[in-house]
Design an enzyme around this catalytic site. Sequence first.
Site, short mmCIF file in Angstrom:
data_model
loop_
_atom_site.label_atom_id
_atom_site.label_comp_id
_atom_site.label_asym_id
_atom_site.label_seq_id
_atom_site.Cartn_x
_atom_site.Cartn_y
_atom_site.Cartn_z
N ASN A 191 26.92 -0.85 -7.92
CA ASN A 191 26.99 -2.26 -7.49
C ASN A 191 27.17 -3.24 -8.64
OD1 ASN A 191 24.72 -0.78 -5.54
ND2 ASN A 191 26.33 -1.91 -4.46
N MET A 215 27.37 -8.41 -10.60
CA MET A 215 26.58 -7.63 -9.65
C MET A 215 26.84 -8.13 -8.23
SD MET A 215 22.48 -7.24 -9.38
CE MET A 215 22.30 -8.77 -8.53
N CYS A 216 26.88 -7.15 -7.32
CA CYS A 216 27.06 -7.52 -5.93
C CYS A 216 25.80 -7.12 -5.17
CB CYS A 216 28.27 -6.79 -5.36
SG CYS A 216 28.43 -7.03 -3.59
N ILE A 217 25.16 -8.11 -4.60
CA ILE A 217 23.94 -7.81 -3.83
C ILE A 217 23.95 -8.66 -2.57
CG2 ILE A 217 22.61 -9.46 -5.23
CD1 ILE A 217 20.18 -7.65 -4.79
N LYS A 235 25.37 -12.92 -1.41
CA LYS A 235 26.72 -13.20 -0.90
C LYS A 235 26.72 -14.54 -0.17
CE LYS A 235 28.21 -8.46 -0.34
NZ LYS A 235 28.37 -7.35 0.61
#
Lengths: 153, 459
Positions: A80, A89-91, A95
């Site tokens: 991620n 970072m994708c969390i 979003k």
Amino acid sequence: MASSQKRITKELAEVLGNPPEGIAVNLVDEGNVHNWNIVMDGPEGSPYEGGKFKLLLVLPTDYPFKPPKISFKTRIWHPNVTFDEHGSMCIGILKPEAWKPSSKIMSVLTATQNLLAEPVPDDAVETSAAEKFKNDRPLFNREAREYTRKYAK
Amino acid sequence: MDTPSQPDSLLSRGSHLSDPSQAYTFHTDLDNLSGGTTETALGASISSIHKISTLNLRHTVDLRAITYGGTVDENLVCPICRCPFVDPVLTDCDHVFCRACIDDALSHGELCPVDRLPLSQATIARAPKMVFNQLDALKAKCPCCGNIFARAILENHLEKYCLEAMVRCPGSLSEQGCTQVVKRRLSTQQCLHYPAQCPDCYETLEQIEMESHRQTLCRDRTKLCDYCEVEILRCEEIEHKAECPDVLQICKWAQYGCQHESKRRDLYLHADDCHFKSIGPMAEMLKVEISSLRDDVRNLTETNQLQERRIKFLESGQRASDRPMDLMDLSLASMPEAASTDSLDSGHDYLLSLLETQQSRLSHLSAELSDFQGKNTMMLFNETLPIKNELAELRSTQQVTCMHVRWLMRFRMQENQRRFGVSPGLASTGGPDGGNGFGSDITLSRRLSDSSRDVITKL
Ligand SMILES: [Zn+2]
Ligand SMILES: [Zn+2]
Ligand SMILES: [Zn+2]
Ligand SMILES: [Zn+2]
Ligand SMILES: [Zn+2]
Ligand SMILES: [Zn+2]
Ligand SMILES: [Zn+2]
């Protein structure tokens, strides 16, 4: 003082007064509460154990109506997090379509900690890492541990 | 009252607040007087007039910037600004926000900031009264004086009471028409906005600044104490001297003659060596004793005077009673005479003697009364005693008569038996024995004697 700054100041005081286990916080620049330096310990039992990861938390001027952004300044091999100089970072909770202004920075930080312990490969940004995580866990773990030793010491 | 002074006229005008038109003229009036200050250029609302009539200024408190005492209930904290609600509203998804916060949130998107459900201004209503009440009761720290108040009264406190809050300078009400503001603490005197010289650094500054200047800003504000050489504030020198450990102090028995003098911190060493250490407390004790004795003497003198007056009166009474006089004749009328014959000088003495006469009369009367009562009892006793005796005598006579009668009756019955033998008429008195009544003489005779005894006892 803008209302966003007031809230951020409050939250900063909260985090500094009662920091979550394995997370250290300080401001990048004392006069600016929008940029936070974060040092996160790799969670025990994960391939990141023993590593110290530097992160940058950026709070937008219209926080809390817009989500904060978190990026890894320390390279990390994780499904991620992009394995590049951006360390994006994708969390889920950050979003834009899922962000709730009522969420607190404290919970964002602990969510990040949890993401290190339990990657979410279906929501990956580093696809090769996600592939290995899904198909060859021992290999992924070995690589992740190696990168941790290399970058996060 | 043709030309009232300005503050007076202001106050009297201030009492006509109920009439808005008058209040308005009052307002412009003051504008002219005070040289059109910006503070007075507020609307002609009641509160602003009240403010002008005194020195109060309107204070608006940023409820998100103040400190709250204790921990605030998480349910009263806005999820957006993270402060206790300010003007709370309720959404139809049952979430509460500050009015300003939800307005801000809706401008970024029409979603509930907590659960992301669709939301619009139309579905937002004022929060329930209960929430407001809870918020009003929150403990808030005054940003000026630091004391804790209920949040609802904080603005009022600042506006009217807080000693550290700003008010208009009292000079605004006088000829000078000062337009400055001062802390309420300093507004009780006249205008302090005049140049004055700091006694420490000789700089010229406004008198109103002097206190804080001398305490924190002045470059010459400190000096070394002449005695203990500790750094002290010049403006607090006198207070320091009163407790400086190195200032010379005299022995506490100095008034009894001890010449000793030493630094305050060393004075305790002298306490044991002082020649007056035993005399001192004694002298102190004696002093107390003497003063109490003096009091006693004063009391005794007073009593003595009283007694003397009484004696004087009694003497005069004695002289008066030398003449033949019945108890009832010792009337009020006789008193002035007694007073005139003797030297009962003042009216007090006269009244006193009058009182005493009445008292003696009263005691005389009560003695008479008890005497009379005693006589009465005696008489009653004497009269009842013979009656009692007679009664006892009668009782004994009656007993004797009874015995006589009994004896006579028995005698008569025995006579009868002997004379007639068995008598059927008499036997029929027995109920169940009636059938065999003639059975025996012994039964009959016993029965007869029984019935006759009954008759005798009834006697
Ligand atoms: Zn909601
Ligand atoms: Zn709010
Ligand atoms: Zn106050
Ligand atoms: Zn003034
Ligand atoms: Zn000075
Ligand atoms: Zn001293
Ligand atoms: Zn002495």
